[in-house]
Design an enzyme around this catalytic site. Structure first.
Site, PDB file in Angstrom:
ATOM      1  N   ARG A  79      -2.048 -13.958   4.606  1.00 30.49           N
ATOM      2  CA  ARG A  79      -2.744 -13.199   5.657  1.00 30.49           C
ATOM      3  C   ARG A  79      -2.049 -13.376   7.005  1.00 30.49           C
ATOM      4  NH1 ARG A  79      -7.319 -10.529   4.211  1.00 30.49           N
ATOM      5  NH2 ARG A  79      -8.217 -10.575   6.289  1.00 30.49           N
ATOM      6  N   TYR A 121     -12.440  -2.149  -3.852  1.00 32.20           N
ATOM      7  CA  TYR A 121     -12.944  -2.223  -2.481  1.00 32.20           C
ATOM      8  C   TYR A 121     -14.472  -2.089  -2.419  1.00 32.20           C
ATOM      9  CZ  TYR A 121      -8.400  -2.331  -0.082  1.00 32.20           C
ATOM     10  OH  TYR A 121      -7.171  -2.705   0.419  1.00 32.20           O
ATOM     11  N   ARG A 137       2.302  -5.986   9.209  1.00 31.32           N
ATOM     12  CA  ARG A 137       1.577  -4.864   9.806  1.00 31.32           C
ATOM     13  C   ARG A 137       2.153  -4.469  11.162  1.00 31.32           C
ATOM     14  NH1 ARG A 137      -4.269  -6.919   7.546  1.00 31.32           N
ATOM     15  NH2 ARG A 137      -4.339  -5.591   5.681  1.00 31.32           N
ATOM     16  N   HIS A 150      -2.199  -5.444   1.538  1.00 37.20           N
ATOM     17  CA  HIS A 150      -3.497  -6.090   1.307  1.00 37.20           C
ATOM     18  C   HIS A 150      -3.247  -7.541   0.923  1.00 37.20           C
ATOM     19  CE1 HIS A 150      -7.353  -7.230  -0.485  1.00 37.20           C
ATOM     20  NE2 HIS A 150      -6.629  -7.738  -1.472  1.00 37.20           N
ATOM     21  N   PHE A 170     -15.584   3.920   6.549  1.00 30.83           N
ATOM     22  CA  PHE A 170     -14.199   4.239   6.166  1.00 30.83           C
ATOM     23  C   PHE A 170     -13.955   4.159   4.654  1.00 30.83           C
ATOM     24  CE2 PHE A 170     -14.120  -0.325   7.456  1.00 30.83           C
ATOM     25  CZ  PHE A 170     -13.652  -0.903   6.276  1.00 30.83           C
ATOM     26  N   THR A 207      -5.554  -6.707  10.798  1.00 28.32           N
ATOM     27  CA  THR A 207      -5.847  -5.438  10.111  1.00 28.32           C
ATOM     28  C   THR A 207      -5.330  -4.244  10.916  1.00 28.32           C
ATOM     29  OG1 THR A 207      -7.875  -6.475   9.293  1.00 28.32           O
ATOM     30  CG2 THR A 207      -7.705  -4.079   9.069  1.00 28.32           C
ATOM     31  N   GLU A 265      -9.605 -10.923  -7.806  1.00 25.25           N
ATOM     32  CA  GLU A 265      -8.678  -9.800  -7.597  1.00 25.25           C
ATOM     33  C   GLU A 265      -7.452  -9.915  -8.506  1.00 25.25           C
ATOM     34  OE1 GLU A 265      -7.812  -9.527  -3.408  1.00 25.25           O
ATOM     35  OE2 GLU A 265      -9.877  -8.989  -2.910  1.00 25.25           O
ATOM     36  N   ASN A 283      -2.074   0.424   6.591  1.00 25.89           N
ATOM     37  CA  ASN A 283      -1.544  -0.802   7.193  1.00 25.89           C
ATOM     38  C   ASN A 283      -0.698  -1.639   6.221  1.00 25.89           C
ATOM     39  OD1 ASN A 283      -3.606  -1.763   5.621  1.00 25.89           O
ATOM     40  ND2 ASN A 283      -4.761  -2.719   7.283  1.00 25.89           N
ATOM     41  N   LYS A 326       0.823  -1.217   0.000  1.00 30.44           N
ATOM     42  CA  LYS A 326       0.000   0.000   0.000  1.00 30.44           C
ATOM     43  C   LYS A 326       0.860   1.271   0.000  1.00 30.44           C
ATOM     44  CE  LYS A 326      -4.013  -2.240   2.163  1.00 30.44           C
ATOM     45  NZ  LYS A 326      -5.009  -2.194   3.269  1.00 30.44           N
TER      46      LYS A 326
HETATM   47  P1  RTP Z   1      -7.177  -5.874   3.172  1.00 33.63           P
HETATM   48  O1  RTP Z   1      -8.546  -6.146   2.544  1.00 33.63           O
HETATM   49  O2  RTP Z   1      -6.619  -4.522   2.765  1.00 33.63           O
HETATM   50  O3  RTP Z   1      -6.233  -6.997   2.951  1.00 33.63           O
HETATM   51  O4  RTP Z   1      -7.359  -5.776   4.751  1.00 33.63           O
HETATM   52  P2  RTP Z   1      -8.208  -6.697   5.737  1.00 33.63           P
HETATM   53  O5  RTP Z   1      -8.863  -7.805   4.978  1.00 33.63           O
HETATM   54  O6  RTP Z   1      -7.323  -7.054   6.875  1.00 33.63           O
HETATM   55  O7  RTP Z   1      -9.282  -5.662   6.262  1.00 33.63           O
HETATM   56  P3  RTP Z   1     -10.703  -5.256   5.634  1.00 33.63           P
HETATM   57  O8  RTP Z   1     -11.726  -5.387   6.710  1.00 33.63           O
HETATM   58  O9  RTP Z   1     -10.948  -5.970   4.335  1.00 33.63           O
HETATM   59  O10 RTP Z   1     -10.502  -3.697   5.355  1.00 33.63           O
HETATM   60  C1  RTP Z   1      -9.905  -3.252   4.170  1.00 33.63           C
HETATM   61  C2  RTP Z   1      -8.968  -2.117   4.489  1.00 33.63           C
HETATM   62  O11 RTP Z   1      -9.728  -0.976   4.888  1.00 33.63           O
HETATM   63  C3  RTP Z   1      -8.958  -0.211   5.808  1.00 33.63           C
HETATM   64  N1  RTP Z   1      -9.716  -0.115   7.063  1.00 33.63           N
HETATM   65  N2  RTP Z   1      -9.864   1.011   7.716  1.00 33.63           N
HETATM   66  N3  RTP Z   1     -10.627   2.987   9.584  1.00 33.63           N
HETATM   67  C4  RTP Z   1     -10.988   1.728   9.804  1.00 33.63           C
HETATM   68  O12 RTP Z   1     -11.607   1.363  10.780  1.00 33.63           O
HETATM   69  C5  RTP Z   1     -10.602   0.735   8.800  1.00 33.63           C
HETATM   70  N4  RTP Z   1     -10.907  -0.553   8.836  1.00 33.63           N
HETATM   71  C6  RTP Z   1     -10.340  -1.086   7.725  1.00 33.63           C
HETATM   72  C7  RTP Z   1      -7.644  -0.927   6.014  1.00 33.63           C
HETATM   73  O13 RTP Z   1      -6.685  -0.388   5.091  1.00 33.63           O
HETATM   74  C8  RTP Z   1      -8.014  -2.346   5.674  1.00 33.63           C
HETATM   75  O14 RTP Z   1      -6.873  -3.083   5.342  1.00 33.63           O
HETATM   76 MG    MG Z   2     -10.020  -7.463   3.201  1.00 28.95          MG
END
Ligand code: RTP
Ligand code: MG
Length: 140
Positions: free
Chosen positions: A87, A51, A104, A117, A59, A93, A128, A114, A11
């Site tokens: 992962r 996304y 992370r 992805h 967010f 996250t 994807e 973070n 990222k």
């Molecule tokens: P990713 O999709 O980026 O691999 O991350 P992830 O599965 O661990 O988390 P996900 O729930 O899919 O969230 C996607 C990305 O959104 C941002 N985020 N911001 N401000 C917040 O509370 C918040 N929560 C998530 C993060 O960049 C997260 O990786």
């Molecule tokens: Mg995700």
């Protein structure tokens, strides 16, 4: 477990701090093979489409701003159990919850910025990967 592929994105917070090599070292150290890789500037439309699953979340706008705030490195990782393994190497996250040694924990600035992805299922990985790479660009 069969050999799988997953989509990884380094990222903008990480490319800005010149951490691509250190993140790739953690991925490769975990046994994941980088079989395709490209540095791109995501467009707003690309970020919103990528996304889209989060479009109702509070967010979403901020996440799309962040993902277009600088270059990202999109990559295809290959290996045994690659989706789960990636992962695991990424960590939780929220970096505050991530285990020591994960991408992370070591590098993330915040729950949003973070650093990495990773696809969350084999089904989503296929979608994807196809979003960013043509089959001929992936060399296993
Ligand atoms: P990713 O999709 O980026 O691999 O991350 P992830 O599965 O661990 O988390 P996900 O729930 O899919 O969230 C996607 C990305 O959104 C941002 N985020 N911001 N401000 C917040 O509370 C918040 N929560 C998530 C993060 O960049 C997260 O990786
Ligand atoms: Mg995700």
């Amino acid at each position: 477990m069969a050999v799988e592929r997953t989509l990884s994105i380094i990222k903008p917070d990480a490319t800005r701090r010149n951490l691509t090599g250190k993140i790739n070292a953690l991925l490769e150290g975990a046994g994941l093979r980088i079989v395709a890789q490209r540095r791109i500037q995501m467009t707003r439309t690309q970020a919103e489409t990528f996304y889209a699953v989060h479009k109702e979340r509070p967010f979403f706008g901020s996440l799309c701003d962040f993902m277009t705030s600088g270059p990202v490195v999109v990559q295809v990782l290959e290996g045994e159990n690659a989706v789960a393994k990636n992962r695991e190497v990424m960590g939780a996250t929220n970096p505050a919850d991530a285990a020591p040694g994960t991408i992370r924990k070591e590098f993330a600035e915040s729950i949003e910025a973070n650093s990495a992805h990773g696809s969350d299922s084999a089904e989503n990985a296929a979608v994807e990967i196809a979003y960013f790479f043509a089959g001929a660009d992936i060399v296993g």
